[in-house]
Design a protein around this motif. Structure first.
Motif, PDB file in Angstrom:
ATOM      1  N   ASP A  88       0.824  -1.218   0.000  1.00  0.00           N
ATOM      2  CA  ASP A  88       0.000   0.000   0.000  1.00  0.00           C
ATOM      3  C   ASP A  88       0.854   1.262   0.000  1.00  0.00           C
ATOM      4  OD1 ASP A  88       0.859  -0.533   2.585  1.00  0.00           O
ATOM      5  OD2 ASP A  88      -0.957   0.249   3.532  1.00  0.00           O
ATOM      6  N   GLU A  89       1.999   1.200   0.693  1.00  0.00           N
ATOM      7  CA  GLU A  89       2.895   2.359   0.701  1.00  0.00           C
ATOM      8  C   GLU A  89       3.576   2.529  -0.656  1.00  0.00           C
ATOM      9  OE1 GLU A  89       6.422   4.431   3.386  1.00  0.00           O
ATOM     10  OE2 GLU A  89       5.545   2.537   4.052  1.00  0.00           O
ATOM     11  N   LEU A  90       3.976   1.416  -1.267  1.00  0.00           N
ATOM     12  CA  LEU A  90       4.569   1.474  -2.612  1.00  0.00           C
ATOM     13  C   LEU A  90       3.596   2.122  -3.598  1.00  0.00           C
ATOM     14  CD1 LEU A  90       6.274  -2.036  -2.983  1.00  0.00           C
ATOM     15  CD2 LEU A  90       7.435   0.174  -2.972  1.00  0.00           C
ATOM     16  N   ARG A  91       2.330   1.727  -3.524  1.00  0.00           N
ATOM     17  CA  ARG A  91       1.309   2.285  -4.429  1.00  0.00           C
ATOM     18  C   ARG A  91       1.102   3.773  -4.173  1.00  0.00           C
ATOM     19  NH1 ARG A  91       0.646  -0.473  -9.012  1.00  0.00           N
ATOM     20  NH2 ARG A  91       0.708  -2.692  -8.585  1.00  0.00           N
ATOM     21  N   ALA A  92       1.090   4.171  -2.904  1.00  0.00           N
ATOM     22  CA  ALA A  92       0.888   5.589  -2.558  1.00  0.00           C
ATOM     23  C   ALA A  92       2.055   6.441  -3.061  1.00  0.00           C
ATOM     24  CB  ALA A  92       0.729   5.741  -1.043  1.00  0.00           C
ATOM     25  N   ILE A  93       3.275   5.929  -2.881  1.00  0.00           N
ATOM     26  CA  ILE A  93       4.462   6.647  -3.358  1.00  0.00           C
ATOM     27  C   ILE A  93       4.444   6.732  -4.882  1.00  0.00           C
ATOM     28  CG2 ILE A  93       6.989   6.556  -3.557  1.00  0.00           C
ATOM     29  CD1 ILE A  93       7.002   5.243  -0.739  1.00  0.00           C
ATOM     30  N   ALA A  94       4.105   5.616  -5.534  1.00  0.00           N
ATOM     31  CA  ALA A  94       4.075   5.573  -7.004  1.00  0.00           C
ATOM     32  C   ALA A  94       3.080   6.580  -7.566  1.00  0.00           C
ATOM     33  CB  ALA A  94       3.721   4.169  -7.472  1.00  0.00           C
ATOM     34  N   LYS A  95       1.952   6.754  -6.897  1.00  0.00           N
ATOM     35  CA  LYS A  95       0.951   7.723  -7.366  1.00  0.00           C
ATOM     36  C   LYS A  95       1.508   9.142  -7.308  1.00  0.00           C
ATOM     37  CE  LYS A  95      -3.716   9.421  -6.561  1.00  0.00           C
ATOM     38  NZ  LYS A  95      -4.878   9.441  -5.653  1.00  0.00           N
ATOM     39  N   VAL A  96       2.117   9.498  -6.182  1.00  0.00           N
ATOM     40  CA  VAL A  96       2.683  10.842  -6.022  1.00  0.00           C
ATOM     41  C   VAL A  96       3.806  11.079  -7.031  1.00  0.00           C
ATOM     42  CG1 VAL A  96       3.964  12.366  -4.450  1.00  0.00           C
ATOM     43  CG2 VAL A  96       2.039  11.027  -3.593  1.00  0.00           C
ATOM     44  N   VAL A  97       4.700  10.096  -7.163  1.00  0.00           N
ATOM     45  CA  VAL A  97       5.852  10.245  -8.075  1.00  0.00           C
ATOM     46  C   VAL A  97       5.386  10.271  -9.536  1.00  0.00           C
ATOM     47  CG1 VAL A  97       7.980   9.167  -8.908  1.00  0.00           C
ATOM     48  CG2 VAL A  97       7.481   9.210  -6.465  1.00  0.00           C
ATOM     49  N   GLY A  98       4.516   9.334  -9.907  1.00  0.00           N
ATOM     50  CA  GLY A  98       4.070   9.235 -11.307  1.00  0.00           C
ATOM     51  C   GLY A  98       3.312  10.458 -11.776  1.00  0.00           C
ATOM     52  N   ILE A  99       2.293  10.855 -11.024  1.00  0.00           N
ATOM     53  CA  ILE A  99       1.500  12.019 -11.431  1.00  0.00           C
ATOM     54  C   ILE A  99       2.320  13.295 -11.311  1.00  0.00           C
ATOM     55  CG2 ILE A  99      -0.530  13.411 -10.823  1.00  0.00           C
ATOM     56  CD1 ILE A  99      -2.013  10.797 -10.323  1.00  0.00           C
ATOM     57  N   GLY A 100       3.135  13.377 -10.262  1.00  0.00           N
ATOM     58  CA  GLY A 100       4.012  14.540 -10.104  1.00  0.00           C
ATOM     59  C   GLY A 100       4.983  14.678 -11.265  1.00  0.00           C
ATOM     60  N   ALA A 101       5.496  13.544 -11.736  1.00  0.00           N
ATOM     61  CA  ALA A 101       6.467  13.568 -12.839  1.00  0.00           C
ATOM     62  C   ALA A 101       5.849  14.155 -14.109  1.00  0.00           C
ATOM     63  CB  ALA A 101       6.984  12.161 -13.110  1.00  0.00           C
TER      64      ALA A 101
END
Length: 201
Positions: free
Chosen positions: A40-53
């Motif tokens: 769940d933490e990996l998914r949360a980080i991936a969302k912030v990083v991916g959309i932020g990128a």
């Protein structure tokens, strides 16, 4: 592929598909770096990083300039990218996590002795001027450039000026205050660009 997106030819990728792909690519990168993190933490980080990128790649170019949409460049942890800036912020957050304090819980005066301290402080002092300039001219890419410079100078400061293992308490408190100011500046700047920040990644 170097050709402009057009809706007339029916070959345009939908924004939601781009964002979903960005999140999946970010997930793969983050999992490779931190395989021990819970799903769940990996998914949360991936969302912030991916959309932020994706957001950052768009905002970091002059609004009248063309650019090539390239996931590999957007998601790179080096260069003027969201992952690089988000990582710089997590480094600041990591120092305070070890200390068990928030950014605003540090006292003492800032003493600028080392050149890396002086360069970082001088750049941080320009934040208000940069924001006024962005607001006046409508050029968010100048804020992106500024934050990238702050992140680079913080990295140099972090590597050359020990914070928690400083020579004495006054120097330690000074460096903590300077780090906290860098952290707050990065966080506020990224939030103004519409990006979330992370405490670790």
């Amino acid at each position: 592929d170097g050709r402009p997106f057009k809706t007339r030819d029916g070959g345009t990728v939908k924004l939601i598909d781009l964002l979903n792909e960005a999140k999946e690519r970010a997930y793969a990168l983050v999992k490779e770096k931190n395989p021990e993190l819970p799903e769940d933490e990996l998914r949360a980080i991936a969302k912030v990083v991916g959309i932020g990128a994706v957001k950052y790649a768009d905002l970091s170019k002059h609004r009248t300039s063309d650019y090539s949409f390239n996931f590999d460049l957007m998601l790179n942890f080096e260069g003027n990218t969201a992952p690089y800036l988000l990582y710089a912020y997590t480094r600041v957050a990591g120092v305070f996590r070890k200390l068990g304090k928030r950014f605003d819980q540090v006292e003492g005066h800032i003493i600028l002795a080392a050149p890396q301290e002086q360069e970082l402080a001088a750049k941080l002092a320009q934040f208000g001027e940069v924001l006024n300039n962005v607001a006046e001219k409508g050029t968010p890419h100048t804020l992106c450039t500024y934050l990238y410079e702050v992140a680079g100078l913080f990295s140099s400061f972090y590597e050359n000026c020990p914070i928690l293992s400083a020579e004495d308490e006054a120097q330690k408190q000074s460096r903590l205050r300077l780090a906290a100011l860098a952290g707050r500046t990065l966080k506020q700047g990224l939030e103004l660009l519409g990006l979330e920040t992370l405490e670790r990644m």
